[in-house]
Scaffold this active site. Structure first.
Site, short mmCIF file in Angstrom:
data_model
loop_
_atom_site.label_atom_id
_atom_site.label_comp_id
_atom_site.label_asym_id
_atom_site.label_seq_id
_atom_site.Cartn_x
_atom_site.Cartn_y
_atom_site.Cartn_z
N GLY A 166 0.80 -1.22 0.00
CA GLY A 166 0.00 0.00 0.00
C GLY A 166 0.83 1.27 0.00
O GLY A 166 0.29 2.36 0.14
N ARG A 292 2.90 -15.20 -3.84
CA ARG A 292 3.12 -15.86 -2.55
C ARG A 292 1.77 -16.23 -1.97
O ARG A 292 0.73 -15.86 -2.52
CB ARG A 292 3.81 -14.87 -1.61
CG ARG A 292 3.00 -13.58 -1.54
CD ARG A 292 3.50 -12.60 -0.54
NE ARG A 292 2.90 -11.29 -0.74
CZ ARG A 292 1.74 -10.90 -0.25
NH1 ARG A 292 1.01 -11.73 0.46
NH2 ARG A 292 1.27 -9.69 -0.48
P1 ADP Z 1 0.24 -2.69 -3.16
O1 ADP Z 1 1.11 -3.67 -3.88
O2 ADP Z 1 1.02 -1.63 -2.48
O3 ADP Z 1 -0.78 -3.36 -2.29
P2 ADP Z 1 -1.79 -2.29 -5.26
O4 ADP Z 1 -1.45 -1.99 -6.65
O5 ADP Z 1 -2.23 -3.69 -4.96
O6 ADP Z 1 -0.56 -1.89 -4.30
O7 ADP Z 1 -2.93 -1.30 -4.74
C1 ADP Z 1 -3.33 -1.29 -3.39
C2 ADP Z 1 -4.65 -0.57 -3.22
O8 ADP Z 1 -4.55 0.77 -3.73
C3 ADP Z 1 -5.82 -1.19 -4.00
O9 ADP Z 1 -6.43 -2.25 -3.27
C4 ADP Z 1 -6.73 0.02 -4.12
O10 ADP Z 1 -7.38 0.26 -2.89
C5 ADP Z 1 -5.78 1.18 -4.36
N1 ADP Z 1 -5.51 1.40 -5.82
C6 ADP Z 1 -4.49 0.90 -6.55
N2 ADP Z 1 -4.58 1.26 -7.85
C7 ADP Z 1 -5.69 2.04 -7.96
C8 ADP Z 1 -6.35 2.70 -9.06
N3 ADP Z 1 -5.87 2.68 -10.31
N4 ADP Z 1 -7.49 3.39 -8.79
C9 ADP Z 1 -7.99 3.44 -7.54
N5 ADP Z 1 -7.44 2.83 -6.48
C10 ADP Z 1 -6.30 2.13 -6.65
#
Ligand code: ADP
Length: 450
Positions: A166, A292
Protein backbone atom coordinates in the site's frame (compact mmCIF):
# COMPACT_ATOMS: atom_id res chain seq x y z
CA UNK A 1 11.96 -33.75 -3.40
CA UNK A 2 12.72 -32.61 0.12
CA UNK A 3 11.77 -33.74 3.60
CA UNK A 4 12.91 -30.85 5.79
CA UNK A 5 11.57 -27.32 5.49
CA UNK A 6 13.04 -24.20 7.07
CA UNK A 7 10.31 -21.71 8.00
CA UNK A 8 11.70 -18.23 7.38
CA UNK A 9 8.92 -16.29 9.01
CA UNK A 10 7.13 -15.72 12.31
CA UNK A 11 3.72 -15.32 13.93
CA UNK A 12 0.54 -16.89 12.63
CA UNK A 13 1.86 -17.71 9.15
CA UNK A 14 4.87 -19.59 10.56
CA UNK A 15 2.46 -21.70 12.58
CA UNK A 16 0.23 -22.23 9.54
CA UNK A 17 3.24 -23.40 7.51
CA UNK A 18 4.37 -25.66 10.35
CA UNK A 19 0.91 -27.29 10.41
CA UNK A 20 0.93 -27.87 6.65
CA UNK A 21 4.45 -29.37 6.77
CA UNK A 22 3.54 -31.63 9.67
CA UNK A 23 0.39 -32.87 7.91
CA UNK A 24 2.55 -33.70 4.88
CA UNK A 25 4.98 -35.66 7.09
CA UNK A 26 7.81 -33.15 6.63
CA UNK A 27 10.38 -32.14 9.22
CA UNK A 28 10.56 -28.50 10.18
CA UNK A 29 13.13 -25.93 11.24
CA UNK A 30 12.12 -22.61 12.80
CA UNK A 31 14.53 -19.80 11.88
CA UNK A 32 13.69 -17.09 14.39
CA UNK A 33 14.99 -13.82 15.78
CA UNK A 34 16.12 -13.27 19.31
CA UNK A 35 12.75 -11.74 20.20
CA UNK A 36 10.82 -14.74 18.89
CA UNK A 37 12.20 -17.62 20.93
CA UNK A 38 8.87 -18.09 22.69
CA UNK A 39 6.73 -18.29 19.54
CA UNK A 40 4.44 -21.32 19.23
CA UNK A 41 5.99 -22.68 16.05
CA UNK A 42 9.50 -22.35 17.47
CA UNK A 43 8.43 -24.69 20.27
CA UNK A 44 6.72 -27.07 17.86
CA UNK A 45 9.34 -27.37 15.10
CA UNK A 46 11.76 -30.32 15.15
CA UNK A 47 14.67 -27.88 15.24
CA UNK A 48 14.99 -24.18 15.87
CA UNK A 49 17.80 -21.79 15.13
CA UNK A 50 18.29 -18.17 16.10
CA UNK A 51 19.23 -16.02 13.09
CA UNK A 52 19.89 -12.70 14.79
CA UNK A 53 18.48 -9.80 16.80
CA UNK A 54 14.88 -8.62 16.74
CA UNK A 55 14.96 -6.00 13.93
CA UNK A 56 14.01 -7.77 10.70
CA UNK A 57 16.89 -6.26 8.67
CA UNK A 58 19.23 -8.03 11.10
CA UNK A 59 17.43 -11.39 11.05
CA UNK A 60 14.38 -12.27 8.89
CA UNK A 61 15.64 -10.24 5.94
CA UNK A 62 19.22 -11.51 5.89
CA UNK A 63 19.76 -13.93 3.02
CA UNK A 64 23.07 -15.30 4.28
CA UNK A 65 21.77 -15.99 7.75
CA UNK A 66 18.83 -17.98 6.43
CA UNK A 67 20.92 -19.93 3.93
CA UNK A 68 23.45 -20.67 6.63
CA UNK A 69 20.66 -21.80 8.98
CA UNK A 70 19.32 -24.16 6.29
CA UNK A 71 22.78 -25.59 5.74
CA UNK A 72 23.46 -26.08 9.44
CA UNK A 73 20.14 -27.82 10.06
CA UNK A 74 20.00 -29.86 6.85
CA UNK A 75 16.81 -28.19 5.57
CA UNK A 76 16.50 -28.59 1.79
CA UNK A 77 13.64 -26.15 1.28
CA UNK A 78 12.70 -22.70 2.59
CA UNK A 79 9.16 -21.46 3.08
CA UNK A 80 9.12 -17.65 3.17
CA UNK A 81 5.47 -17.19 4.30
CA UNK A 82 4.23 -13.71 3.35
CA UNK A 83 5.99 -10.37 3.85
CA UNK A 84 9.74 -10.46 4.66
CA UNK A 85 11.54 -12.27 1.78
CA UNK A 86 8.49 -13.91 0.22
CA UNK A 87 8.62 -11.71 -2.87
CA UNK A 88 12.36 -11.17 -3.03
CA UNK A 89 13.63 -12.40 -6.38
CA UNK A 90 17.23 -12.07 -5.20
CA UNK A 91 16.56 -14.27 -2.17
CA UNK A 92 14.73 -16.86 -4.28
CA UNK A 93 17.72 -16.85 -6.64
CA UNK A 94 20.19 -17.27 -3.79
CA UNK A 95 18.14 -20.22 -2.51
CA UNK A 96 18.10 -21.78 -5.99
CA UNK A 97 21.85 -21.22 -6.38
CA UNK A 98 22.50 -22.88 -3.02
CA UNK A 99 20.82 -25.99 -4.44
CA UNK A 100 17.79 -25.60 -2.18
CA UNK A 101 14.10 -25.23 -2.99
CA UNK A 102 12.37 -21.89 -2.54
CA UNK A 103 8.73 -22.67 -1.78
CA UNK A 104 7.26 -20.25 -4.26
CA UNK A 105 7.68 -19.48 -7.94
CA UNK A 106 11.05 -19.22 -9.67
CA UNK A 107 13.17 -16.12 -9.05
CA UNK A 108 12.52 -15.15 -12.69
CA UNK A 109 8.74 -15.24 -12.18
CA UNK A 110 9.05 -13.22 -8.96
CA UNK A 111 11.18 -10.58 -10.59
CA UNK A 112 8.87 -10.31 -13.59
CA UNK A 113 5.67 -10.05 -11.52
CA UNK A 114 7.34 -7.99 -8.76
CA UNK A 115 7.95 -5.22 -11.27
CA UNK A 116 4.42 -3.91 -11.69
CA UNK A 117 5.20 -2.35 -15.05
CA UNK A 118 6.47 -5.67 -16.44
CA UNK A 119 3.63 -7.55 -14.76
CA UNK A 120 1.04 -5.36 -16.45
CA UNK A 121 2.74 -5.81 -19.79
CA UNK A 122 2.68 -9.60 -19.32
CA UNK A 123 -1.02 -9.45 -18.43
CA UNK A 124 -1.88 -7.30 -21.43
CA UNK A 125 -0.11 -9.88 -23.62
CA UNK A 126 -2.06 -12.68 -21.94
CA UNK A 127 -5.36 -10.90 -22.57
CA UNK A 128 -6.08 -10.00 -18.92
CA UNK A 129 -7.91 -6.63 -18.65
CA UNK A 130 -5.78 -3.97 -16.89
CA UNK A 131 -6.48 -0.50 -15.47
CA UNK A 132 -5.89 1.85 -18.40
CA UNK A 133 -2.73 3.85 -17.89
CA UNK A 134 0.75 4.67 -19.13
CA UNK A 135 1.93 1.76 -21.16
CA UNK A 136 5.16 1.18 -19.30
CA UNK A 137 7.15 3.53 -17.10
CA UNK A 138 6.51 7.28 -16.93
CA UNK A 139 9.08 8.94 -19.26
CA UNK A 140 11.70 11.42 -18.07
CA UNK A 141 11.12 14.68 -19.96
CA UNK A 142 8.59 17.22 -18.66
CA UNK A 143 6.69 17.44 -21.92
CA UNK A 144 6.50 13.65 -22.10
CA UNK A 145 5.22 13.45 -18.52
CA UNK A 146 2.42 15.93 -19.34
CA UNK A 147 1.59 14.05 -22.54
CA UNK A 148 1.42 10.82 -20.55
CA UNK A 149 -0.89 12.41 -17.93
CA UNK A 150 -3.13 13.81 -20.61
CA UNK A 151 -3.47 10.42 -22.27
CA UNK A 152 -4.35 8.67 -19.00
CA UNK A 153 -6.73 11.45 -17.89
CA UNK A 154 -7.46 12.93 -14.45
CA UNK A 155 -7.73 11.92 -11.71
CA UNK A 156 -4.83 9.52 -12.11
CA UNK A 157 -2.69 7.56 -9.69
CA UNK A 158 1.10 7.42 -9.82
CA UNK A 159 2.43 4.08 -8.60
CA UNK A 160 5.90 2.74 -7.95
CA UNK A 161 6.89 -0.19 -10.22
CA UNK A 162 8.56 -1.82 -7.23
CA UNK A 163 5.89 -0.81 -4.71
CA UNK A 164 4.02 -2.95 -2.23
CA UNK A 165 2.15 -2.93 1.05
CA UNK A 166 0.00 0.00 0.00
CA UNK A 167 3.01 2.35 -0.18
CA UNK A 168 4.45 4.31 -3.09
CA UNK A 169 1.18 5.62 -4.54
CA UNK A 170 -0.07 9.16 -5.08
CA UNK A 171 -3.35 10.40 -6.56
CA UNK A 172 -3.22 13.40 -8.88
CA UNK A 173 -6.42 15.36 -9.44
CA UNK A 174 -5.19 18.06 -11.79
CA UNK A 175 -2.43 18.66 -14.26
CA UNK A 176 -0.87 21.39 -12.10
CA UNK A 177 0.05 18.76 -9.46
CA UNK A 178 1.49 16.29 -11.92
CA UNK A 179 5.20 17.14 -12.10
CA UNK A 180 5.60 17.54 -8.36
CA UNK A 181 3.77 14.29 -7.71
CA UNK A 182 5.88 12.34 -10.18
CA UNK A 183 9.08 13.74 -8.64
CA UNK A 184 7.93 12.98 -5.10
CA UNK A 185 6.70 9.48 -5.85
CA UNK A 186 9.95 8.69 -7.68
CA UNK A 187 12.03 9.87 -4.72
CA UNK A 188 9.91 7.89 -2.26
CA UNK A 189 9.99 4.81 -4.45
CA UNK A 190 13.77 5.00 -4.70
CA UNK A 191 14.14 5.35 -0.94
CA UNK A 192 11.61 2.66 -0.03
CA UNK A 193 12.07 0.07 -2.80
CA UNK A 194 15.42 0.95 -4.36
CA UNK A 195 13.67 1.53 -7.68
CA UNK A 196 12.59 5.03 -8.84
CA UNK A 197 10.49 3.78 -11.77
CA UNK A 198 6.85 4.91 -11.60
CA UNK A 199 3.84 4.39 -13.84
CA UNK A 200 0.39 5.96 -14.15
CA UNK A 201 -3.08 4.51 -13.99
CA UNK A 202 -6.51 5.97 -14.25
CA UNK A 203 -7.68 6.51 -10.66
CA UNK A 204 -10.90 4.56 -10.29
CA UNK A 205 -13.26 6.43 -7.97
CA UNK A 206 -15.34 3.76 -6.29
CA UNK A 207 -13.86 0.38 -7.10
CA UNK A 208 -13.93 -2.81 -5.10
CA UNK A 209 -10.78 -4.87 -4.58
CA UNK A 210 -11.47 -8.37 -5.87
CA UNK A 211 -8.70 -10.92 -6.35
CA UNK A 212 -8.40 -14.39 -7.84
CA UNK A 213 -6.44 -17.20 -6.14
CA UNK A 214 -4.54 -19.54 -8.40
CA UNK A 215 -2.36 -22.63 -7.98
CA UNK A 216 -0.05 -23.99 -10.66
CA UNK A 217 2.33 -26.96 -10.83
CA UNK A 218 5.43 -27.86 -12.86
CA UNK A 219 3.44 -30.18 -15.09
CA UNK A 220 1.52 -27.46 -16.89
CA UNK A 221 -1.59 -27.67 -14.68
CA UNK A 222 -3.16 -24.57 -13.17
CA UNK A 223 -6.46 -23.94 -11.40
CA UNK A 224 -8.29 -20.86 -10.14
CA UNK A 225 -9.97 -21.15 -6.74
CA UNK A 226 -12.54 -18.39 -6.90
CA UNK A 227 -12.26 -14.82 -5.75
CA UNK A 228 -11.89 -12.80 -2.57
CA UNK A 229 -13.42 -9.40 -1.99
CA UNK A 230 -10.91 -7.39 0.07
CA UNK A 231 -12.52 -3.97 -0.21
CA UNK A 232 -12.64 -3.31 3.53
CA UNK A 233 -9.32 -1.46 3.71
CA UNK A 234 -7.69 1.33 5.67
CA UNK A 235 -4.78 3.10 3.99
CA UNK A 236 -4.73 0.37 1.33
CA UNK A 237 -4.35 -2.30 4.04
CA UNK A 238 -6.97 -5.02 4.10
CA UNK A 239 -8.96 -5.59 7.27
CA UNK A 240 -11.84 -7.90 6.30
CA UNK A 241 -11.90 -10.31 3.35
CA UNK A 242 -14.59 -12.58 2.02
CA UNK A 243 -15.41 -15.12 -0.64
CA UNK A 244 -17.44 -15.10 -2.82
CA UNK A 245 -17.58 -11.39 -3.68
CA UNK A 246 -21.18 -10.29 -3.07
CA UNK A 247 -23.25 -9.48 -6.11
CA UNK A 248 -20.77 -10.29 -8.88
CA UNK A 249 -22.05 -12.77 -11.48
CA UNK A 250 -20.50 -16.23 -11.40
CA UNK A 251 -20.05 -16.28 -15.17
CA UNK A 252 -17.92 -13.11 -15.06
CA UNK A 253 -15.81 -14.49 -12.20
CA UNK A 254 -15.29 -17.72 -14.13
CA UNK A 255 -14.26 -15.77 -17.21
CA UNK A 256 -11.66 -13.80 -15.22
CA UNK A 257 -10.54 -16.96 -13.38
CA UNK A 258 -9.93 -18.71 -16.70
CA UNK A 259 -7.97 -15.71 -17.98
CA UNK A 260 -5.75 -15.86 -14.85
CA UNK A 261 -5.11 -19.56 -15.45
CA UNK A 262 -4.25 -18.80 -19.07
CA UNK A 263 -1.87 -16.05 -17.93
CA UNK A 264 -0.18 -18.44 -15.46
CA UNK A 265 0.42 -20.91 -18.25
CA UNK A 266 1.67 -18.17 -20.57
CA UNK A 267 4.27 -16.99 -18.08
CA UNK A 268 5.13 -20.50 -16.84
CA UNK A 269 4.09 -19.65 -13.30
CA UNK A 270 4.46 -22.34 -10.61
CA UNK A 271 3.11 -22.15 -7.05
CA UNK A 272 0.36 -20.25 -5.29
CA UNK A 273 -0.43 -16.77 -6.53
CA UNK A 274 -3.03 -14.05 -6.51
CA UNK A 275 -4.16 -11.81 -9.32
CA UNK A 276 -5.43 -8.58 -7.81
CA UNK A 277 -8.11 -6.60 -9.62
CA UNK A 278 -10.17 -3.49 -9.09
CA UNK A 279 -13.81 -4.06 -9.97
CA UNK A 280 -15.99 -1.15 -10.99
CA UNK A 281 -19.25 -0.90 -12.97
CA UNK A 282 -19.25 -4.57 -13.85
CA UNK A 283 -15.65 -4.61 -15.12
CA UNK A 284 -12.42 -6.13 -13.81
CA UNK A 285 -9.08 -4.32 -14.09
CA UNK A 286 -5.83 -6.09 -13.16
CA UNK A 287 -3.57 -4.11 -10.78
CA UNK A 288 -0.89 -6.55 -9.64
CA UNK A 289 0.05 -10.13 -8.93
CA UNK A 290 1.23 -11.42 -5.56
CA UNK A 291 3.60 -14.33 -5.98
CA UNK A 292 3.12 -15.86 -2.55
CA UNK A 293 0.55 -17.15 -0.11
CA UNK A 294 -1.63 -14.30 1.19
CA UNK A 295 -2.90 -13.42 4.65
CA UNK A 296 -6.48 -13.92 3.47
CA UNK A 297 -5.99 -17.40 1.92
CA UNK A 298 -8.17 -19.14 4.58
CA UNK A 299 -11.44 -17.76 3.18
CA UNK A 300 -10.69 -19.54 -0.09
CA UNK A 301 -9.71 -22.70 1.78
CA UNK A 302 -13.05 -22.68 3.60
CA UNK A 303 -15.21 -22.32 0.49
CA UNK A 304 -13.19 -24.70 -1.71
CA UNK A 305 -11.85 -27.19 0.84
CA UNK A 306 -8.40 -26.92 -0.81
CA UNK A 307 -5.39 -26.66 1.51
CA UNK A 308 -3.54 -23.90 -0.35
CA UNK A 309 -0.35 -24.05 1.75
CA UNK A 310 -0.10 -27.84 1.41
CA UNK A 311 -0.62 -27.58 -2.37
CA UNK A 312 2.02 -24.86 -2.52
CA UNK A 313 4.52 -27.13 -0.75
CA UNK A 314 3.57 -30.15 -2.88
CA UNK A 315 4.07 -28.34 -6.17
CA UNK A 316 7.47 -27.12 -4.95
CA UNK A 317 8.37 -30.80 -4.47
CA UNK A 318 7.55 -31.32 -8.12
CA UNK A 319 4.28 -33.13 -7.44
CA UNK A 320 1.24 -32.42 -9.59
CA UNK A 321 -1.67 -30.44 -8.11
CA UNK A 322 -3.98 -32.82 -6.29
CA UNK A 323 -7.06 -31.21 -7.86
CA UNK A 324 -8.21 -30.36 -11.36
CA UNK A 325 -10.43 -27.42 -12.23
CA UNK A 326 -13.44 -29.75 -12.58
CA UNK A 327 -12.95 -30.85 -9.00
CA UNK A 328 -12.94 -27.30 -7.60
CA UNK A 329 -16.30 -26.58 -6.01
CA UNK A 330 -17.51 -23.58 -4.05
CA UNK A 331 -19.59 -24.12 -0.93
CA UNK A 332 -21.16 -21.36 1.13
CA UNK A 333 -19.53 -18.11 2.16
CA UNK A 334 -16.46 -17.29 4.27
CA UNK A 335 -15.35 -14.02 5.90
CA UNK A 336 -12.11 -13.21 7.71
CA UNK A 337 -11.41 -10.49 10.29
CA UNK A 338 -7.77 -9.53 10.84
CA UNK A 339 -7.20 -8.91 14.53
CA UNK A 340 -4.38 -6.42 15.02
CA UNK A 341 -2.69 -5.36 18.23
CA UNK A 342 -3.23 -1.65 17.82
CA UNK A 343 -4.98 1.28 19.40
CA UNK A 344 -8.62 1.39 18.32
CA UNK A 345 -8.49 5.11 17.49
CA UNK A 346 -4.94 6.04 16.55
CA UNK A 347 -4.10 2.62 15.04
CA UNK A 348 -0.73 2.84 16.74
CA UNK A 349 0.67 -0.72 17.18
CA UNK A 350 0.39 -2.02 20.72
CA UNK A 351 3.02 -4.33 22.19
CA UNK A 352 3.45 -6.06 25.52
CA UNK A 353 2.31 -9.18 27.33
CA UNK A 354 -0.99 -10.79 26.36
CA UNK A 355 -2.31 -11.57 29.83
CA UNK A 356 -5.33 -13.47 28.56
CA UNK A 357 -6.22 -15.05 25.21
CA UNK A 358 -9.43 -16.92 24.53
CA UNK A 359 -10.04 -18.05 20.96
CA UNK A 360 -13.53 -18.41 19.52
CA UNK A 361 -14.95 -21.74 18.40
CA UNK A 362 -18.10 -23.46 17.22
CA UNK A 363 -19.50 -24.50 13.85
CA UNK A 364 -17.79 -22.94 10.86
CA UNK A 365 -15.23 -21.00 12.91
CA UNK A 366 -11.51 -21.13 12.22
CA UNK A 367 -8.90 -19.16 14.16
CA UNK A 368 -5.33 -18.71 12.94
CA UNK A 369 -3.16 -17.29 15.70
CA UNK A 370 0.13 -17.77 17.46
CA UNK A 371 -1.13 -16.18 20.68
CA UNK A 372 -1.24 -17.79 24.11
CA UNK A 373 -1.70 -16.34 27.59
CA UNK A 374 1.59 -14.83 28.73
CA UNK A 375 2.92 -14.31 25.20
CA UNK A 376 4.83 -11.04 24.80
CA UNK A 377 4.14 -9.23 21.53
CA UNK A 378 7.42 -7.67 20.38
CA UNK A 379 7.33 -4.14 19.01
CA UNK A 380 9.41 -4.95 15.93
CA UNK A 381 6.92 -6.62 13.65
CA UNK A 382 3.55 -6.47 11.95
CA UNK A 383 0.62 -5.98 14.32
CA UNK A 384 -1.44 -8.95 13.05
CA UNK A 385 -2.05 -11.27 16.01
CA UNK A 386 -4.99 -13.41 14.90
CA UNK A 387 -7.37 -14.11 12.06
CA UNK A 388 -10.90 -15.12 12.91
CA UNK A 389 -12.66 -16.71 9.96
CA UNK A 390 -16.29 -17.83 9.72
CA UNK A 391 -17.85 -20.14 7.14
CA UNK A 392 -21.60 -20.43 6.64
CA UNK A 393 -24.03 -21.79 4.09
CA UNK A 394 -24.92 -18.21 3.17
CA UNK A 395 -23.32 -14.79 3.66
CA UNK A 396 -25.90 -14.02 6.36
CA UNK A 397 -24.96 -17.15 8.27
CA UNK A 398 -21.23 -16.42 7.92
CA UNK A 399 -21.75 -12.88 9.28
CA UNK A 400 -23.93 -14.15 12.13
CA UNK A 401 -21.30 -16.73 13.11
CA UNK A 402 -18.47 -14.20 12.76
CA UNK A 403 -20.25 -11.71 15.02
CA UNK A 404 -20.57 -14.38 17.71
CA UNK A 405 -16.93 -15.40 17.24
CA UNK A 406 -15.71 -11.81 17.51
CA UNK A 407 -17.81 -11.31 20.65
CA UNK A 408 -16.19 -14.38 22.25
CA UNK A 409 -12.62 -13.50 21.35
CA UNK A 410 -10.67 -12.22 24.34
CA UNK A 411 -7.28 -10.52 24.16
CA UNK A 412 -6.17 -8.77 27.34
CA UNK A 413 -2.97 -6.87 28.07
CA UNK A 414 -2.69 -5.11 24.70
CA UNK A 415 -5.03 -2.94 22.62
CA UNK A 416 -6.78 -4.56 19.68
CA UNK A 417 -9.22 -3.74 16.90
CA UNK A 418 -11.74 -6.38 18.05
CA UNK A 419 -14.38 -3.77 18.95
CA UNK A 420 -13.94 -2.10 15.56
CA UNK A 421 -14.61 -5.43 13.81
CA UNK A 422 -17.79 -5.86 15.83
CA UNK A 423 -18.96 -2.39 14.73
CA UNK A 424 -18.14 -2.91 11.05
CA UNK A 425 -19.86 -6.32 10.96
CA UNK A 426 -22.90 -4.66 12.50
CA UNK A 427 -23.05 -1.81 9.99
CA UNK A 428 -25.65 -1.78 7.25
CA UNK A 429 -23.35 -1.14 4.25
CA UNK A 430 -21.21 -4.13 5.26
CA UNK A 431 -24.31 -6.23 5.84
CA UNK A 432 -25.67 -5.30 2.43
CA UNK A 433 -22.43 -6.46 0.79
CA UNK A 434 -20.46 -4.98 -2.07
CA UNK A 435 -19.13 -1.86 -0.30
CA UNK A 436 -16.22 -0.21 -2.13
CA UNK A 437 -12.62 0.39 -1.02
CA UNK A 438 -13.51 3.71 0.65
CA UNK A 439 -16.19 2.30 2.91
CA UNK A 440 -14.03 1.61 5.97
CA UNK A 441 -12.36 5.02 5.92
CA UNK A 442 -15.77 6.70 5.63
CA UNK A 443 -16.97 4.56 8.51
CA UNK A 444 -13.97 5.66 10.60
CA UNK A 445 -14.54 9.33 9.79
CA UNK A 446 -18.18 9.08 10.84
CA UNK A 447 -17.07 7.37 14.05
CA UNK A 448 -14.77 10.30 14.85
CA UNK A 449 -17.52 12.82 14.29
CA UNK A 450 -19.79 11.10 16.81
P1 ADP B 1 0.24 -2.69 -3.16
O1 ADP B 1 1.11 -3.67 -3.88
O2 ADP B 1 1.02 -1.63 -2.48
O3 ADP B 1 -0.78 -3.36 -2.29
P2 ADP B 1 -1.79 -2.29 -5.26
O4 ADP B 1 -1.45 -1.99 -6.65
O5 ADP B 1 -2.23 -3.69 -4.96
O6 ADP B 1 -0.56 -1.89 -4.30
O7 ADP B 1 -2.93 -1.30 -4.74
C1 ADP B 1 -3.33 -1.29 -3.39
C2 ADP B 1 -4.65 -0.57 -3.22
O8 ADP B 1 -4.55 0.77 -3.73
C3 ADP B 1 -5.82 -1.19 -4.00
O9 ADP B 1 -6.43 -2.25 -3.27
C4 ADP B 1 -6.73 0.02 -4.12
O10 ADP B 1 -7.38 0.26 -2.89
C5 ADP B 1 -5.78 1.18 -4.36
N1 ADP B 1 -5.51 1.40 -5.82
C6 ADP B 1 -4.49 0.90 -6.55
N2 ADP B 1 -4.58 1.26 -7.85
C7 ADP B 1 -5.69 2.04 -7.96
C8 ADP B 1 -6.35 2.70 -9.06
N3 ADP B 1 -5.87 2.68 -10.31
N4 ADP B 1 -7.49 3.39 -8.79
C9 ADP B 1 -7.99 3.44 -7.54
N5 ADP B 1 -7.44 2.83 -6.48
C10 ADP B 1 -6.30 2.13 -6.65
Amino acid sequence: MFDKVLIANRGEIALRVWRACKALGLQTVAAHSDADRALRHVQLCDTSICIGPAPAPKSYLLHEKLLHAAKLTGAQAIHPGYGFLSESASFAKAVEEAGLTFIGPSSDAISRMGDKVRAKQAMIEAGVPCVPGSEGAVPDGEAEIFACGKKVGYPLIIKAAGGGGGRGMRVVYEESELLRSVTMTRAEAKAAFGNPVVYMERFLQTPRHVEIQILADRHGNAVWLGERDCSTQRRHQKLIEESPAPGIGRALIAEIGELCVKACKAIGYVGAGTFEFLYENGEFFFIEMNTRVQVEHPVTELVTGVDIVAEQIRVSMGLPLSITQDQVTFTGHAIECRINAEDAWSFRPSSGVVTKWVAAGGPGIRVESHLYGGYRIPSHYDSLIAKVIAHGATREQAIARLKVAISETVVEGVDTNIALHAQVLQSKPFGDGGANIHYLEQFLEAREEK
